[in-house]
Design a protein around this motif. Structure first.
Motif, PDB file in Angstrom:
ATOM      1  N   ASP A   1      -2.259 -18.406 -19.094  1.00 12.10           N
ATOM      2  CA  ASP A   1      -1.605 -19.526 -19.475  1.00 12.10           C
ATOM      3  C   ASP A   1      -0.377 -19.846 -18.614  1.00 12.10           C
ATOM      4  O   ASP A   1      -0.054 -18.926 -17.931  1.00 12.10           O
ATOM      5  CB  ASP A   1      -1.216 -19.495 -20.818  1.00 12.10           C
ATOM      6  CG  ASP A   1      -0.130 -18.769 -21.334  1.00 12.10           C
ATOM      7  OD1 ASP A   1       0.851 -18.600 -20.750  1.00 12.10           O
ATOM      8  OD2 ASP A   1      -0.390 -17.977 -22.037  1.00 12.10           O
ATOM      9  N   PRO A   2       0.249 -20.974 -18.528  1.00  6.89           N
ATOM     10  CA  PRO A   2       1.105 -21.444 -17.529  1.00  6.89           C
ATOM     11  C   PRO A   2       2.410 -20.364 -17.648  1.00  6.89           C
ATOM     12  O   PRO A   2       3.032 -19.998 -16.661  1.00  6.89           O
ATOM     13  CB  PRO A   2       1.684 -22.745 -17.773  1.00  6.89           C
ATOM     14  CG  PRO A   2       0.461 -23.231 -18.161  1.00  6.89           C
ATOM     15  CD  PRO A   2      -0.325 -22.204 -19.153  1.00  6.89           C
ATOM     16  N   GLN A   3       2.748 -19.828 -18.748  1.00  7.92           N
ATOM     17  CA  GLN A   3       3.949 -19.176 -19.011  1.00  7.92           C
ATOM     18  C   GLN A   3       3.797 -17.654 -18.604  1.00  7.92           C
ATOM     19  O   GLN A   3       4.555 -17.180 -17.953  1.00  7.92           O
ATOM     20  CB  GLN A   3       4.466 -19.135 -20.363  1.00  7.92           C
ATOM     21  CG  GLN A   3       5.648 -18.395 -20.793  1.00  7.92           C
ATOM     22  CD  GLN A   3       6.151 -18.494 -22.337  1.00  7.92           C
ATOM     23  OE1 GLN A   3       5.060 -18.857 -23.003  1.00  7.92           O
ATOM     24  NE2 GLN A   3       7.167 -18.050 -22.688  1.00  7.92           N
ATOM     25  N   ALA A   4       2.600 -17.052 -18.860  1.00 10.44           N
ATOM     26  CA  ALA A   4       2.237 -15.752 -18.424  1.00 10.44           C
ATOM     27  C   ALA A   4       1.905 -15.800 -16.880  1.00 10.44           C
ATOM     28  O   ALA A   4       2.377 -14.783 -16.352  1.00 10.44           O
ATOM     29  CB  ALA A   4       0.943 -15.457 -19.167  1.00 10.44           C
ATOM     30  N   LEU A   5       1.468 -17.051 -16.390  1.00 13.32           N
ATOM     31  CA  LEU A   5       1.274 -17.014 -15.097  1.00 13.32           C
ATOM     32  C   LEU A   5       2.836 -16.976 -14.234  1.00 13.32           C
ATOM     33  O   LEU A   5       2.937 -16.176 -13.147  1.00 13.32           O
ATOM     34  CB  LEU A   5       0.555 -18.358 -14.534  1.00 13.32           C
ATOM     35  CG  LEU A   5       0.364 -18.337 -13.040  1.00 13.32           C
ATOM     36  CD1 LEU A   5      -0.300 -17.356 -12.419  1.00 13.32           C
ATOM     37  CD2 LEU A   5      -0.464 -19.772 -12.734  1.00 13.32           C
ATOM     38  N   GLU A   6       3.572 -17.656 -14.813  1.00 17.16           N
ATOM     39  CA  GLU A   6       4.888 -17.639 -14.205  1.00 17.16           C
ATOM     40  C   GLU A   6       5.540 -16.308 -14.152  1.00 17.16           C
ATOM     41  O   GLU A   6       6.320 -15.997 -13.232  1.00 17.16           O
ATOM     42  CB  GLU A   6       5.919 -18.664 -14.732  1.00 17.16           C
ATOM     43  CG  GLU A   6       7.287 -18.943 -14.364  1.00 17.16           C
ATOM     44  CD  GLU A   6       8.037 -19.905 -14.851  1.00 17.16           C
ATOM     45  OE1 GLU A   6       9.282 -20.007 -14.912  1.00 17.16           O
ATOM     46  OE2 GLU A   6       7.378 -20.853 -15.654  1.00 17.16           O
TER      47      GLU A   6
ATOM     48  N   GLU B   1       5.815 -11.634  -5.864  1.00 14.79           N
ATOM     49  CA  GLU B   1       6.443 -12.859  -5.459  1.00 14.79           C
ATOM     50  C   GLU B   1       6.132 -12.991  -3.919  1.00 14.79           C
ATOM     51  O   GLU B   1       6.502 -13.955  -3.354  1.00 14.79           O
ATOM     52  CB  GLU B   1       7.960 -12.697  -5.474  1.00 14.79           C
ATOM     53  CG  GLU B   1       8.571 -11.274  -5.202  1.00 14.79           C
ATOM     54  CD  GLU B   1      10.089 -11.295  -5.436  1.00 14.79           C
ATOM     55  OE1 GLU B   1      11.016 -10.992  -4.516  1.00 14.79           O
ATOM     56  OE2 GLU B   1      10.405 -11.456  -6.635  1.00 14.79           O
ATOM     57  N   SER B   2       5.668 -11.931  -3.187  1.00 12.85           N
ATOM     58  CA  SER B   2       5.177 -12.339  -1.815  1.00 12.85           C
ATOM     59  C   SER B   2       3.804 -13.007  -1.656  1.00 12.85           C
ATOM     60  O   SER B   2       3.590 -13.465  -0.471  1.00 12.85           O
ATOM     61  CB  SER B   2       4.987 -10.867  -0.948  1.00 12.85           C
ATOM     62  OG  SER B   2       4.052 -10.107  -1.725  1.00 12.85           O
ATOM     63  N   TRP B   3       3.355 -13.239  -2.725  1.00 11.20           N
ATOM     64  CA  TRP B   3       2.016 -13.984  -2.804  1.00 11.20           C
ATOM     65  C   TRP B   3       2.461 -15.539  -3.269  1.00 11.20           C
ATOM     66  O   TRP B   3       3.301 -15.539  -3.956  1.00 11.20           O
ATOM     67  CB  TRP B   3       1.200 -13.482  -3.654  1.00 11.20           C
ATOM     68  CG  TRP B   3       0.486 -12.093  -3.409  1.00 11.20           C
ATOM     69  CD1 TRP B   3       1.430 -10.904  -3.579  1.00 11.20           C
ATOM     70  CD2 TRP B   3      -0.899 -11.967  -3.120  1.00 11.20           C
ATOM     71  NE1 TRP B   3       0.274  -9.896  -3.022  1.00 11.20           N
ATOM     72  CE2 TRP B   3      -0.899 -10.565  -2.985  1.00 11.20           C
ATOM     73  CE3 TRP B   3      -1.789 -12.621  -2.683  1.00 11.20           C
ATOM     74  CZ2 TRP B   3      -2.129  -9.756  -2.434  1.00 11.20           C
ATOM     75  CZ3 TRP B   3      -2.947 -11.794  -2.371  1.00 11.20           C
ATOM     76  CH2 TRP B   3      -3.005 -10.797  -2.234  1.00 11.20           C
ATOM     77  N   THR B   4       1.574 -16.412  -2.606  1.00 14.49           N
ATOM     78  CA  THR B   4       1.831 -17.889  -2.828  1.00 14.49           C
ATOM     79  C   THR B   4       0.630 -18.322  -3.730  1.00 14.49           C
ATOM     80  O   THR B   4      -0.447 -18.142  -3.573  1.00 14.49           O
ATOM     81  CB  THR B   4       1.720 -18.430  -1.311  1.00 14.49           C
ATOM     82  OG1 THR B   4       2.546 -17.891  -0.436  1.00 14.49           O
ATOM     83  CG2 THR B   4       1.896 -20.188  -1.490  1.00 14.49           C
TER      84      THR B   4
END
Length: 95
Positions: free
Chosen positions: A6-11, A18-21
């Motif tokens: 879900d958006p919260q878990a994804l964030e 963090e090196s992935w886009t």
């Protein structure tokens, strides 16, 4: 059944890789790797392939000489799942 984050878990999980886009459609994460030469790039791909087989989760990728482009998504979930995050972390250990 594998569930999309879900958006919260994804964030939250994106902070761990963090090196992935995040893709524009938010259905995949990607990263470019650059190596000294083709041999180093191909060796990296071989190591990742062995982990992918063990995890039964395979990246979408391409290779041109010393560059490897990796894209991770979970097709069954139609987006990013915990499997993609785990795979990204495993791939980062080889780079």
């Amino acid at each position: 059944m594998i569930l999309k984050l879900d958006p919260q878990a994804l964030e939250k999980n994106l902070k761990d890789i963090e090196s992935w886009t995040l893709s524009d459609d938010q259905k995949s994460v990607r990263k470019s790797f650059k190596f000294k030469n083709f041999n180093a790039a191909f060796g990296f791909m071989c190591r990742v392939a062995m982990i992918a087989e063990k995890m039964d989760h395979h990246p979408e990728w391409s290779n041109v000489y010393n560059r490897v482009e990796v894209n991770l998504t979970t097709h069954d979930a139609q987006g990013i799942s915990e499997r993609d995050i785990k795979m990204a972390k495993a791939i980062d250990r080889f780079s």
